[in-house]
Write an enzyme that holds these catalytic residues in place. Structure first.
Site, short mmCIF file in Angstrom:
data_model
loop_
_atom_site.label_atom_id
_atom_site.label_comp_id
_atom_site.label_asym_id
_atom_site.label_seq_id
_atom_site.Cartn_x
_atom_site.Cartn_y
_atom_site.Cartn_z
N LYS A 18 -0.56 -37.36 -11.68
CA LYS A 18 -1.39 -36.45 -12.47
C LYS A 18 -1.07 -36.63 -13.95
O LYS A 18 0.09 -36.54 -14.37
CB LYS A 18 -1.17 -34.99 -12.06
CG LYS A 18 -2.10 -34.01 -12.77
CD LYS A 18 -1.98 -32.62 -12.18
CE LYS A 18 -2.86 -31.61 -12.89
NZ LYS A 18 -4.30 -31.96 -12.81
N HIS A 42 3.00 -30.86 -9.84
CA HIS A 42 1.94 -31.67 -9.25
C HIS A 42 2.47 -33.07 -8.93
O HIS A 42 3.60 -33.40 -9.27
CB HIS A 42 0.74 -31.78 -10.20
CG HIS A 42 -0.11 -30.55 -10.24
ND1 HIS A 42 0.18 -29.48 -11.04
CD2 HIS A 42 -1.25 -30.22 -9.56
CE1 HIS A 42 -0.74 -28.54 -10.88
NE2 HIS A 42 -1.62 -28.97 -9.98
#
Length: 227
Positions: free
Chosen positions: A132, A128
């Site tokens: 994040k 990600h």
């Protein structure tokens, strides 16, 4: 339908841009969430960070509004489910609002069953964007659950502005199987959240408590859900 959008960050902003037919109010730092502000809204969509979402749960439950939540991170879903059942509220939660993820779940269940009849080694990786906070991702945790491999370790990477990549590799002595899902546009999640909000608003019967987005999809497709 009158929508309350809680947070208009990366994904919330796409909910705002994709919405073409519903009256929508954005609640953010400039327009804080209040009971009076939520009055007369039908459904709320939340992509607030988990810690911020936690601070709003009591207010949202008290408002009586139905919530479709994509908030991830430090959210105790078990405790939230118990609270909603106690208050007779019905909310929807999803770690991943990809409608196609229901097919992925079915595939993972089938692949996980291989461990019952052969010597297969399982590995999982998720990637990600670098901002994040939670690792592994909520989707990766769901994949592990659907796969049914208890001792599986999940490798988490944070790079650039990657929306989300999840992959499972299964290796035996003579073959290798790979399953990979890549989300390359956050509008994918916004689209799914809007679909869920519309389904809730249409009066689809939901049990009190927390219904997973995947169960909501499974109901629409007349498939077996998580439970």
């Amino acid at each position: 339908m009158r929508l309350a959008l809680l947070g208009n960050g990366k994904t919330g902003a796409h909910v705002q841009s994709l919405n073409q037919k519903h009256e929508l109010t954005v609640f953010n730092r400039s327009n804080p969430i209040t009971l009076e502000g939520l009055k007369d809204h039908d459904v709320a969509i939340s992509f607030l960070p988990g810690d911020v979402f936690n601070q709003q749960i009591e207010l949202l439950v008290g408002s009586g509004i139905s919530v479709v939540s994509g908030s991830t991170g430090d959210v105790d879903l078990t405790a939230l489910d118990k609270l909603l059942k106690k208050k007779n509220r019905s909310w929807v939660h999803g770690n991943n609002f990809s409608i196609a993820m229901t097919a992925v779940r079915a595939a993972l269940g089938a692949l996980g069953s291989l461990q019952k009849i052969g010597d297969f080694q399982f590995s999982m990786e998720e990637i990600h964007h670098q901002l994040k906070m939670d690792a592994p991702s909520g989707t990766a945790k769901s994949w592990k659950q659907w796969l049914g491999v208890k001792d599986l370790e999940i490798k988490s990477l944070r790079q650039g502005d990657i929306v989300g990549v999840h992959s499972v590799s299964i290796l035996s002595k003579f073959e290798k199987i790979e399953l990979r899902h890549e989300a390359y546009d956050r509008r994918l999640f916004a689209e799914g959240a809007l679909w869920a909000a519309e389904r809730v608003f249409e009066g689809r019967e939901l049990p009190s408590g927390l219904t997973s987005f995947q169960d909501l999809i499974a109901q629409a497709l007349d498939l077996k859900g998580d439970k």
